[in-house]
Design a protein around this motif. Structure first.
Motif, mmCIF file in Angstrom:
data_model
loop_
_atom_site.group_PDB
_atom_site.id
_atom_site.type_symbol
_atom_site.label_atom_id
_atom_site.label_comp_id
_atom_site.label_asym_id
_atom_site.label_seq_id
_atom_site.Cartn_x
_atom_site.Cartn_y
_atom_site.Cartn_z
ATOM 1 N N ALA B 211 0.907 -0.994 0.048
ATOM 2 C CA ALA B 211 0.162 0.387 0.175
ATOM 3 C C ALA B 211 0.887 1.510 -0.404
ATOM 4 N N LEU B 212 0.429 2.779 -0.625
ATOM 5 C CA LEU B 212 1.180 3.767 -0.978
ATOM 6 C C LEU B 212 0.782 4.703 0.179
ATOM 7 N N THR B 213 -0.887 4.778 0.421
ATOM 8 C CA THR B 213 -1.395 5.611 1.583
ATOM 9 C C THR B 213 -1.844 5.385 2.554
ATOM 10 N N SER B 214 -2.841 4.120 1.703
ATOM 11 C CA SER B 214 -3.979 4.178 2.244
ATOM 12 C C SER B 214 -4.028 2.302 2.988
ATOM 13 N N GLY B 215 -4.881 2.090 3.981
ATOM 14 C CA GLY B 215 -5.490 0.938 4.251
ATOM 15 C C GLY B 215 -5.731 0.440 6.352
ATOM 16 N N LEU B 216 -6.049 -0.151 6.761
ATOM 17 C CA LEU B 216 -5.512 -0.222 8.008
ATOM 18 C C LEU B 216 -4.222 -1.342 8.296
#
Ligand SMILES: Nc1ncnc2c1ncn2[C@@H]1O[C@H](COP(=O)(O)OP(=O)(O)OP(=O)(O)O)[C@@H](O)[C@H]1O
Ligand SMILES: [Mg+2]
Lengths: 275, 273
Positions: B211-216
């Motif tokens: 992931a680059l910028t988001s997600g838990l």
């Protein structure tokens, strides 16, 4: 034995006056699974509105025969005909009741019974109308909205019979329909079936293990031999319906069928030991 | 049962379900407060809750939790939907054809126990980091359980129910609609549950890697750089809670209106006819 010989020499009852039209005709029908011969050379004529019972040792091909008449399996030799036409596929003219009921657990009693008319494309109201008649006649009233899982064995059996009858088939094929029932329920459903048969005037072909069931209900009892199976006797039960299980004459028929059957089982056992 | 009674009954069951969880939280809180556990490594539930409130806030620099949850949910659900779209039809085909099964079964038995995360580095090489890689990994995690359960469900139907419909003059479509689909539904729901669970599990690892910028998963992994243990715990709790909600609320309801109704009595006695 004289009775049997007489019928064997006249297997299709040609001498009977004003005999109804042949409904199911089997001419040397045979079914094999690979090298296993399940049915061999089955030849008989079952007439309209006749109640015929098939009895024979376990594994002699009774279910296989019924499935072939229903059109689920193909004969590998000979021909099976209904109304003079060879059987090629299943159809609503032949209703079947399996030994294991085969109800649909996701449908209520009513929806199980309306399945046939639904498939035939009848509107729901009309389908229910038809179903209700058989629900009443099979004594299932009040259980229309129950799911099969909540029913007793005897009631499941009656749902299966009602489901087949609601399709209004000409021929009713029953595979050991009382096998899973206790004696009380069995007597009750057997009585129901006789009344239904008299009321509905169907051709009925019933596979059974029980000499008592066969002789009580059927016009003719076909006795199959052990594999490879053929008809070893065709016993006509010449008594009016509905029959009293305690009738003396019925007792004599029972004895006759039992003797032929045990002779056949003996022969089969000897044959197996001899091999 | 009157409606009011039903609601009460349900509320009691929810409370009964939450009780052990509350007990665990209480023991945890006490352990931290009494100094039994080190707050720097295992923050107290109250600390985690405070951080969660902070992260959940609609304004403020740190109000990022909703964004992360939505990003994660979206990926997991898209992957799951794709897995169902591919797994269910394929499962029906394989369940109906013995020949196809003989060919595919050995491959399935290889793919089924393989953790899908293992594909992530390969996919990173192919597609680089980002949603595409994550969704594909989650899809690979979800599709095999869905496929396998569907296949089993269709196979278990047997020939007699099909014959019943055939003997009523039913077409192939009737057989599919009135027999195969409803009779394999219990297996289908099991497959959906497993598929969604796999998708959710795979997601976290995939997000940590891709992931680059988001997600838990990203949130938990990023908090590592600041030694921000509380945020990590907020992420873990969210993953657990959302996973549980999906399983119990979403699929629980689905089961309730289908299987539980059909097999009501057998559910109590055990077997199913
Ligand atoms: N699909 C099949 N493949 C191979 N052999 C089969 C198949 N179906 C039946 N048979 C064999 O054909 C023979 C007849 O089976 P069938 O079920 O018709 O017997 P049955 O007379 O109904 O027996 P029972 O009274 O025990 O029900 C048996 O030997 C059985 O093993
Ligand atoms: Mg049988």
């Amino acid at each position: 034995m004289s009775n049997v010989e007489k019928i064997l020499s006249d297997p299709v009852g040609e001498t009977a006056t004003l005999a109804p039209k042949p409904k199911i005709t089997a001419e040397g029908a045979g079914i094999r699974f690979g090298s296993i011969v399940a049915v061999e050379d089955f030849t008989t004529v079952i007439r309209e509105r006749e109640f015929v019972s098939i009895i024979g040792p376990s594994g002699c091909g009774k279910s296989t025969l019924l499935y072939a008449i229903a059109g689920f399996l193909k004969t590998t030799s000979g021909v099976l005909k209904v109304d003079g036409k060879p059987i090629v596929k299943p159809g609503p003219d032949r209703g079947i009741v399996f030994q294991e009921f085969v109800l649909f657990p996701w449908r209520t009693v009513l929806r199980n019974i309306t399945l046939g008319p639904e498939i035939a494309g009848l509107p729901r109201a009309e389908a229910e109308e038809r179903a209700r008649k058989w629900i009443r006649l099979t004594g299932l009233g009040g259980f229309e909205n129950a799911y099969p899982a909540t029913l007793s064995g005897g009631m499941k059996q009656r749902v299966a019979i009602a489901r087949a009858l609601t399709c209004e088939p000409d021929i009713l094929l029953l595979d050991e329909p009382f096998g899973a029932l206790d004696v009380q329920t069995k007597n009750y459903v057997m009585k129901d079936l006789q009344d239904l048969w008299i009321a509905a005037s169907k051709t009925i072909l019933m596979v059974t293990h029980s000499v008592q069931e066969a002789t009580l209900m059927a016009d003719r009892v076909l006795i199959l031999g052990a594999r490879p199976s053929r008809i070893v006797a065709d016993v006509r039960i010449d008594l009016p319906h509905p029959r009293d299980p305690l009738d003396q004459r019925l007792g004599r028929y029972r004895q006759e069928v039992t003797e032929i059957l045990s002779a056949e089982v003996d022969r089969a056992m000897k044959g197996e030991r001899g091999q | 049962m009157p409606i009011g009674f039903q609601i009460l009954d349900r509320a009691l069951r929810v409370i009964r379900f939450l009780l052990p969880i509350l007990g665990l939280l209480l023991v945890w809180e006490l352990a931290v407060r009494t100094g039994l556990a080190q707050a720097g490594i295992l923050p107290a539930p109250s600390t985690i809750l405070a951080r969660a409130v902070e992260l959940l806030g609609l304004t403020g620099e740190r109000a990022v939790l909703f964004g992360h949850i939505l990003a994660s949910l979206r990926r997991a659900l898209v992957a799951f939907a794709l897995a169902v779209a591919v797994g269910v039809p394929l499962g029906f085909l394989l369940g109906l054809s013995e020949e196809a099964q003989l060919w595919v079964s050995p491959i399935l038995s290889l793919m089924l126990p393989l953790p899908a995360v293992a594909w992530t580095p390969i996919l990173l090489v192919l597609f680089g980091p980002g949603d595409l890689t994550i969704v594909i990994v989650c899809f690979l995690g979800a599709v095999f359980p869905v496929l396998y359960s569907t296949m089993q469900g269709v196979r278990a139907c047997g020939r007699q129910p099909v014959w019943v419909v055939r003997s009523m003059g039913g077409s192939g479509l009737d057989v599919l609609r009135r027999v195969l689909i409803p009779s394999s539904l219990p297996a289908l729901i099991t497959g959906f549950k497993l598929g969604m669970a796999h998708s959710w599990r795979t997601l976290v690892a995939a997000e940590m890697l891709a992931a680059l910028t988001s997600g838990l998963g990203y949130m938990i992994f990023a908090a590592r750089s600041y030694m921000d243990v509380s945020t990590m715990f907020v992420g873990v709790v969210c993953l657990a809670a959302i996973g549980m909600l999906i399983e119990h609320v979403l699929f629980g309801t689905l089961e309730h209106v289908t299987i539980h109704r059909w097999y009501a009595r057998d559910a109590q006695t055990g077997g199913r006819q």
